[in-house]
Design an enzyme around this catalytic site. Structure first.
Site, short mmCIF file in Angstrom:
data_model
loop_
_atom_site.label_atom_id
_atom_site.label_comp_id
_atom_site.label_asym_id
_atom_site.label_seq_id
_atom_site.Cartn_x
_atom_site.Cartn_y
_atom_site.Cartn_z
N SER A 258 -20.03 -28.93 28.99
CA SER A 258 -20.20 -29.59 30.54
C SER A 258 -19.86 -28.44 31.46
CB SER A 258 -18.75 -30.37 30.73
OG SER A 258 -17.45 -29.70 30.14
N ASN A 286 -21.46 -33.94 29.17
CA ASN A 286 -20.20 -34.68 28.89
C ASN A 286 -20.77 -35.00 27.33
OD1 ASN A 286 -18.07 -36.20 27.57
ND2 ASN A 286 -17.63 -37.20 29.38
N CYS A 347 -8.48 -27.90 17.70
CA CYS A 347 -7.42 -26.89 17.55
C CYS A 347 -6.45 -27.17 18.24
CB CYS A 347 -8.25 -25.52 18.59
SG CYS A 347 -8.78 -26.30 20.26
#
Ligand code: SAH
Length: 405
Positions: A258, A286, A347
């Site tokens: 993005s 996106n 993450c």
């Protein structure tokens, strides 16, 4: 620095320290003796008065103290800190042939709670994320320069963590030569430009080094199996996985992010590796929507990387994050050709390895495809996990292969 005070824990709260867990929350503290300043060294005692640890006091944080040492004879002075830095640097030396972008100090895992130091070629980039290391900033900077011989140190202590410690963000050169606007680094024979001033984290996702190498190897295998292996890199940032897959042999790579700035640097990195311009497609979009659009177009890929940003910033956001992970994994699995590979990551520290696997399994079921889990993936060895500090684990990934129809 002298010992500035003492904290006594509530009954029972000594248990985690006896297991050498380094964190003490405000709710565990019964009493504070003296008025220790932010970052000052305090002795930690059990309710019965037994010495437990030396810790750095952080009066403004709910994480009230972080332990330096569980050895009473240690004295947390400049020599002690410099020794920890030297040891951390020495432990990474065997990684130098793989890359000159290495995490040299990783906070709690290296016994220096809240300190991150990343090496990019001749430059170091640091983050002081806790009051203890902040109070010893100068000593630690000197120790880092002495241990590495680097030309300069740049400070990127602008992450959200500092706010929780009551510390203002700091950003800029702190020692020696200023880094150039692009530092050229190498990783497994590939080259990348890193912007340490404005890039994410300290500039580059060093933690994915091994997984990018894995993606490169998979691309080479896919290229051997078919005439034109097509790869998709979602959340490509500055294109490190894209370059790895193309260098491995992918005939084409579609990279989606993005951020226009990230894509611009990704294209620079593609060119830096002399990869054919025609083999790259860049899409500013996106990923959630792009995956649906690719499906509508009937596209398919032999190798897909999904490395999104942290969707769960804390355990409060786990449910929403789980839905987001499920959505993109479902979208990716629907684009994966039979025999193709998916490397999928999270993450978010708040999403456990087990939960992540369950989420991805749910996506596999909904996608109606058969897949095998070939490998569990994690951050590289320069991002170790201290076994007594499980909170240090954050990056997790799965390598899946779609079973051929
Ligand atoms: N895989 C990369 C690191 C990815 S970081 C590497 O190895 O270097 C996550 C990236 O996701 C960032 O570049 C950010 O700009 C991008 N991003 C965040 N949300 C996004 C979204 N909804 N769609 C597309 N990109 C997004």
């Amino acid at each position: 620095m002298a010992i500035a005070g003492e904290i006594t824990l509530k009954p029972g709260k000594e248990r985690s320290l006896l297991r050498r867990h380094p964190w003490i929350y405000d709710t565990a503290v019964a009493r504070v003796k003296g008025s220790p300043a932010a970052g000052a060294t305090v002795a930690v005692r059990s309710h019965e008065g037994k010495w437990l640890a030396w810790a750095a006091y952080s009066p403004d944080s709910t994480l009230r103290a972080r332990c330096w040492s569980f050895i009473e004879s240690d004295s947390i002075d400049a020599d002690w800190l410099a020794a920890r830095v030297r040891e951390a640097v020495a432990r990474r030396r065997h990684l130098e042939p793989a890359s000159d972008a290495l995490r040299l100090v990783f906070g709690e895992a290296d016994g220096l709670p809240g300190l991150v130091a990343d090496r990019y070629g001749e430059h170091l980039v640091v983050q002081f994320q806790a009051a203890g290391v902040e109070a010893r900033r100068e000593v630690l900077l000197d120790a880092l320069l002495a241990a590495t011989g680097c030309a300069g140190i740049y400070d990127r202590s602008d992450s959200a963590g500092r706010q929780r410690e009551g510390l203002p963000p700091t950003h800029g050169p702190v020692r020696g030569a200023e880094p150039p606007s692009r530092i050229a680094i190498r990783e497994h024979g590939r080259r990348f430009h890193v912007d340490v001033r404005a890039g994410h984290k300290t500039g580059f996702y060093i933690d994915q080094r091994d997984n990018r190498q894995r993606a490169s190897t998979l691309a080479a295998r896919a290229a051997g199996d078919r005439t034109a292996a097509e790869a998709l890199n979602c959340f490509c940032y500055t294109g490190a996985f894209s370059v790895a897959m193309a260098a491995g042999g992918a005939a084409s790579v579609l990279s989606i992010d993005s951020s226009a700035e990230a894509l611009a640097l990704a294209q620079e990195n593609w060119a830096l590796n002399a990869l054919p311009t025609a083999a790259a497609q860049w899409q500013a979009a996106n990923v959630f929507e792009a995956l649906r659009a690719l499906r509508a177009e009937g596209r398919g890929f032999d190798l897909i990387v999904l490395d999104p940003p942290k969707f769960a910033s804390s355990h409060h956001h786990v449910d929403r994050a789980a839905r987001a992970y499920k959505d993109i994994n479902l979208g990716a699995l629907r684009l994966l050709r039979p025999g193709g590979h998916l490397l999928t990551f999270s993450c978010s520290g708040a999403i456990s390895v087990d939960l992540f696997q369950k989420i991805v399994a749910g996506a596999v079921i909904d996608a109606g495809v058969e897949t095998q889990l070939l490998s569990r993936l994690a951050a590289g060895e320069d991002h170790p996990l201290r076994m007594t500090h499980p909170e240090g684990e954050y990056l997790k990934g799965l390598l899946l292969q779609r079973v051929p129809d």
